[in-house]
Design a protein around this motif. Sequence first.
Motif, PDB file in Angstrom:
ATOM      1  N   GLY A   1     113.172  -8.661 -83.401  1.00  0.00           N
ATOM      2  CA  GLY A   1     113.786  -7.467 -82.831  1.00  0.00           C
ATOM      3  C   GLY A   1     112.798  -6.345 -82.598  1.00  0.00           C
ATOM      4  N   TRP A   2     111.653  -6.380 -83.272  1.00  0.00           N
ATOM      5  CA  TRP A   2     110.639  -5.344 -83.080  1.00  0.00           C
ATOM      6  C   TRP A   2     110.109  -5.360 -81.659  1.00  0.00           C
ATOM      7  CZ3 TRP A   2     105.582  -5.081 -81.594  1.00  0.00           C
ATOM      8  CH2 TRP A   2     104.951  -3.869 -81.815  1.00  0.00           C
ATOM      9  N   PHE A   3     110.121  -6.501 -80.986  1.00  0.00           N
ATOM     10  CA  PHE A   3     109.623  -6.590 -79.615  1.00  0.00           C
ATOM     11  C   PHE A   3     110.437  -5.737 -78.646  1.00  0.00           C
ATOM     12  CE2 PHE A   3     107.632 -10.609 -81.065  1.00  0.00           C
ATOM     13  CZ  PHE A   3     106.322 -10.282 -80.751  1.00  0.00           C
ATOM     14  N   ALA A   4     111.589  -5.255 -79.076  1.00  0.00           N
ATOM     15  CA  ALA A   4     112.358  -4.347 -78.227  1.00  0.00           C
ATOM     16  C   ALA A   4     111.623  -3.022 -78.030  1.00  0.00           C
ATOM     17  CB  ALA A   4     113.738  -4.098 -78.832  1.00  0.00           C
ATOM     18  N   ASN A   5     110.782  -2.628 -78.976  1.00  0.00           N
ATOM     19  CA  ASN A   5     110.063  -1.362 -78.866  1.00  0.00           C
ATOM     20  C   ASN A   5     109.081  -1.334 -77.697  1.00  0.00           C
ATOM     21  OD1 ASN A   5     111.371  -0.169 -81.101  1.00  0.00           O
ATOM     22  ND2 ASN A   5     110.053  -1.335 -82.466  1.00  0.00           N
ATOM     23  N   PRO A   6     108.172  -2.311 -77.557  1.00  0.00           N
ATOM     24  CA  PRO A   6     107.300  -2.269 -76.382  1.00  0.00           C
ATOM     25  C   PRO A   6     108.068  -2.452 -75.073  1.00  0.00           C
ATOM     26  CG  PRO A   6     106.668  -4.087 -77.838  1.00  0.00           C
ATOM     27  CD  PRO A   6     107.769  -3.347 -78.497  1.00  0.00           C
ATOM     28  N   LEU A   7     109.151  -3.224 -75.116  1.00  0.00           N
ATOM     29  CA  LEU A   7     109.962  -3.376 -73.906  1.00  0.00           C
ATOM     30  C   LEU A   7     110.633  -2.056 -73.527  1.00  0.00           C
ATOM     31  CD1 LEU A   7     111.563  -6.869 -74.449  1.00  0.00           C
ATOM     32  CD2 LEU A   7     109.992  -6.197 -72.634  1.00  0.00           C
ATOM     33  N   TYR A   8     111.030  -1.295 -74.535  1.00  0.00           N
ATOM     34  CA  TYR A   8     111.605   0.022 -74.274  1.00  0.00           C
ATOM     35  C   TYR A   8     110.581   0.927 -73.598  1.00  0.00           C
ATOM     36  CZ  TYR A   8     112.976   4.828 -75.210  1.00  0.00           C
ATOM     37  OH  TYR A   8     113.250   6.151 -75.074  1.00  0.00           O
TER      38      TYR A   8
ATOM     39  N   ILE B   1     117.413  -4.459 -75.048  1.00  0.00           N
ATOM     40  CA  ILE B   1     118.712  -4.463 -75.734  1.00  0.00           C
ATOM     41  C   ILE B   1     119.005  -5.836 -76.330  1.00  0.00           C
ATOM     42  CG2 ILE B   1     121.210  -4.270 -75.396  1.00  0.00           C
ATOM     43  CD1 ILE B   1     120.558  -2.120 -73.259  1.00  0.00           C
ATOM     44  N   LEU B   2     118.819  -6.883 -75.543  1.00  0.00           N
ATOM     45  CA  LEU B   2     119.127  -8.238 -76.015  1.00  0.00           C
ATOM     46  C   LEU B   2     118.217  -8.657 -77.164  1.00  0.00           C
ATOM     47  CD1 LEU B   2     119.762 -10.049 -72.614  1.00  0.00           C
ATOM     48  CD2 LEU B   2     121.450  -9.297 -74.301  1.00  0.00           C
ATOM     49  N   ILE B   3     116.927  -8.415 -77.034  1.00  0.00           N
ATOM     50  CA  ILE B   3     115.995  -8.800 -78.090  1.00  0.00           C
ATOM     51  C   ILE B   3     116.196  -7.940 -79.328  1.00  0.00           C
ATOM     52  CG2 ILE B   3     113.542  -8.841 -78.724  1.00  0.00           C
ATOM     53  CD1 ILE B   3     113.015  -9.794 -75.835  1.00  0.00           C
ATOM     54  N   GLY B   4     116.395  -6.638 -79.135  1.00  0.00           N
ATOM     55  CA  GLY B   4     116.617  -5.750 -80.275  1.00  0.00           C
ATOM     56  C   GLY B   4     117.884  -6.096 -81.035  1.00  0.00           C
ATOM     57  N   PHE B   5     118.958  -6.342 -80.308  1.00  0.00           N
ATOM     58  CA  PHE B   5     120.212  -6.684 -80.967  1.00  0.00           C
ATOM     59  C   PHE B   5     120.124  -8.059 -81.625  1.00  0.00           C
ATOM     60  CE2 PHE B   5     124.540  -8.330 -81.181  1.00  0.00           C
ATOM     61  CZ  PHE B   5     125.156  -7.298 -81.869  1.00  0.00           C
TER      62      PHE B   5
ATOM     63  N   GLY C   1     121.759   4.921 -86.464  1.00  0.00           N
ATOM     64  CA  GLY C   1     120.387   4.858 -85.951  1.00  0.00           C
ATOM     65  C   GLY C   1     120.122   3.598 -85.157  1.00  0.00           C
ATOM     66  N   PHE C   2     120.688   2.479 -85.575  1.00  0.00           N
ATOM     67  CA  PHE C   2     120.528   1.227 -84.846  1.00  0.00           C
ATOM     68  C   PHE C   2     121.142   1.328 -83.462  1.00  0.00           C
ATOM     69  CE2 PHE C   2     122.539  -2.760 -83.531  1.00  0.00           C
ATOM     70  CZ  PHE C   2     121.406  -3.546 -83.361  1.00  0.00           C
ATOM     71  N   TRP C   3     122.352   1.869 -83.404  1.00  0.00           N
ATOM     72  CA  TRP C   3     123.044   1.974 -82.111  1.00  0.00           C
ATOM     73  C   TRP C   3     122.350   2.965 -81.193  1.00  0.00           C
ATOM     74  CZ3 TRP C   3     125.663  -2.080 -81.309  1.00  0.00           C
ATOM     75  CH2 TRP C   3     126.293  -2.746 -82.341  1.00  0.00           C
ATOM     76  N   LEU C   4     121.800   4.037 -81.742  1.00  0.00           N
ATOM     77  CA  LEU C   4     121.037   4.977 -80.926  1.00  0.00           C
ATOM     78  C   LEU C   4     119.742   4.343 -80.431  1.00  0.00           C
ATOM     79  CD1 LEU C   4     121.546   8.303 -82.923  1.00  0.00           C
ATOM     80  CD2 LEU C   4     122.594   7.641 -80.744  1.00  0.00           C
ATOM     81  N   TRP C   5     119.138   3.524 -81.279  1.00  0.00           N
ATOM     82  CA  TRP C   5     117.920   2.808 -80.901  1.00  0.00           C
ATOM     83  C   TRP C   5     118.193   1.898 -79.705  1.00  0.00           C
ATOM     84  CZ3 TRP C   5     116.728  -2.551 -82.519  1.00  0.00           C
ATOM     85  CH2 TRP C   5     115.418  -2.930 -82.213  1.00  0.00           C
ATOM     86  N   LEU C   6     119.341   1.238 -79.694  1.00  0.00           N
ATOM     87  CA  LEU C   6     119.694   0.378 -78.567  1.00  0.00           C
ATOM     88  C   LEU C   6     120.215   1.163 -77.368  1.00  0.00           C
ATOM     89  CD1 LEU C   6     121.376  -2.802 -80.065  1.00  0.00           C
ATOM     90  CD2 LEU C   6     119.060  -2.506 -79.223  1.00  0.00           C
ATOM     91  N   ALA C   7     120.787   2.327 -77.618  1.00  0.00           N
ATOM     92  CA  ALA C   7     121.316   3.128 -76.518  1.00  0.00           C
ATOM     93  C   ALA C   7     120.203   3.686 -75.645  1.00  0.00           C
ATOM     94  CB  ALA C   7     122.178   4.267 -77.060  1.00  0.00           C
ATOM     95  N   ALA C   8     119.039   3.947 -76.223  1.00  0.00           N
ATOM     96  CA  ALA C   8     117.936   4.538 -75.450  1.00  0.00           C
ATOM     97  C   ALA C   8     117.525   3.655 -74.266  1.00  0.00           C
ATOM     98  CB  ALA C   8     116.755   4.835 -76.366  1.00  0.00           C
ATOM     99  N   PRO C   9     117.186   2.377 -74.467  1.00  0.00           N
ATOM    100  CA  PRO C   9     116.864   1.570 -73.288  1.00  0.00           C
ATOM    101  C   PRO C   9     118.087   1.304 -72.413  1.00  0.00           C
ATOM    102  CG  PRO C   9     116.789   0.202 -75.252  1.00  0.00           C
ATOM    103  CD  PRO C   9     116.963   1.614 -75.707  1.00  0.00           C
ATOM    104  N   GLY C  10     119.272   1.322 -73.020  1.00  0.00           N
ATOM    105  CA  GLY C  10     120.487   1.127 -72.226  1.00  0.00           C
ATOM    106  C   GLY C  10     120.722   2.258 -71.246  1.00  0.00           C
ATOM    107  N   LEU C  11     120.500   3.484 -71.690  1.00  0.00           N
ATOM    108  CA  LEU C  11     120.677   4.632 -70.794  1.00  0.00           C
ATOM    109  C   LEU C  11     119.641   4.645 -69.684  1.00  0.00           C
ATOM    110  CD1 LEU C  11     121.615   7.442 -73.334  1.00  0.00           C
ATOM    111  CD2 LEU C  11     123.087   6.343 -71.638  1.00  0.00           C
ATOM    112  N   ILE C  12     118.417   4.303 -70.022  1.00  0.00           N
ATOM    113  CA  ILE C  12     117.380   4.264 -68.987  1.00  0.00           C
ATOM    114  C   ILE C  12     117.653   3.125 -68.003  1.00  0.00           C
ATOM    115  CG2 ILE C  12     114.919   3.946 -68.545  1.00  0.00           C
ATOM    116  CD1 ILE C  12     114.393   5.430 -71.123  1.00  0.00           C
ATOM    117  N   ALA C  13     118.122   1.987 -68.507  1.00  0.00           N
ATOM    118  CA  ALA C  13     118.467   0.874 -67.624  1.00  0.00           C
ATOM    119  C   ALA C  13     119.628   1.257 -66.706  1.00  0.00           C
ATOM    120  CB  ALA C  13     118.817  -0.367 -68.437  1.00  0.00           C
TER     121      ALA C  13
END
Length: 117
Positions: free
Chosen positions: A23-30, A53-57, A86-98
């Motif tokens: 799930g850490w790989f979601a950070n560079p993808l973000y 989002i998919l990898i992070g979740f 915090g987890f949901w906000l972490w996933l919401a960030a790339p979701g909002l940009i997407a």
Amino acid sequence: MKGIELTFFGIIGLIFLQIPAIGWFANPLYWLCCITFTMQRYRFSVIAGIAAILIGFGGTFSAFWFNLPADSGGVSEFTLNQLLLGFWLWLAAPGLIALASFIGLLKEPARLTTRSD
């Protein structure tokens, strides 16, 4: 744990091949999502955001089933009990940009037609 601690231990988990650390790989993808969004490469931004989002979740959710080492000797382990705000906000960030990138992608053909007129 705080977010910065999870970021650090996620890198350590990758070194020791812990499955939930994927799930850490979601950070560079973000960050790729952010960079491509600012470059107005909306298609790549949408793809990177959805992948983050998919990898992070998926990686984080796998911590419900795979125990993580809690000490260097491997004597104690811990598992994930719940997903907090915090987890949901972490996933919401790339979701909002997407989402913003997708809207930009929909408006892109309209911009091309107005330029040619």
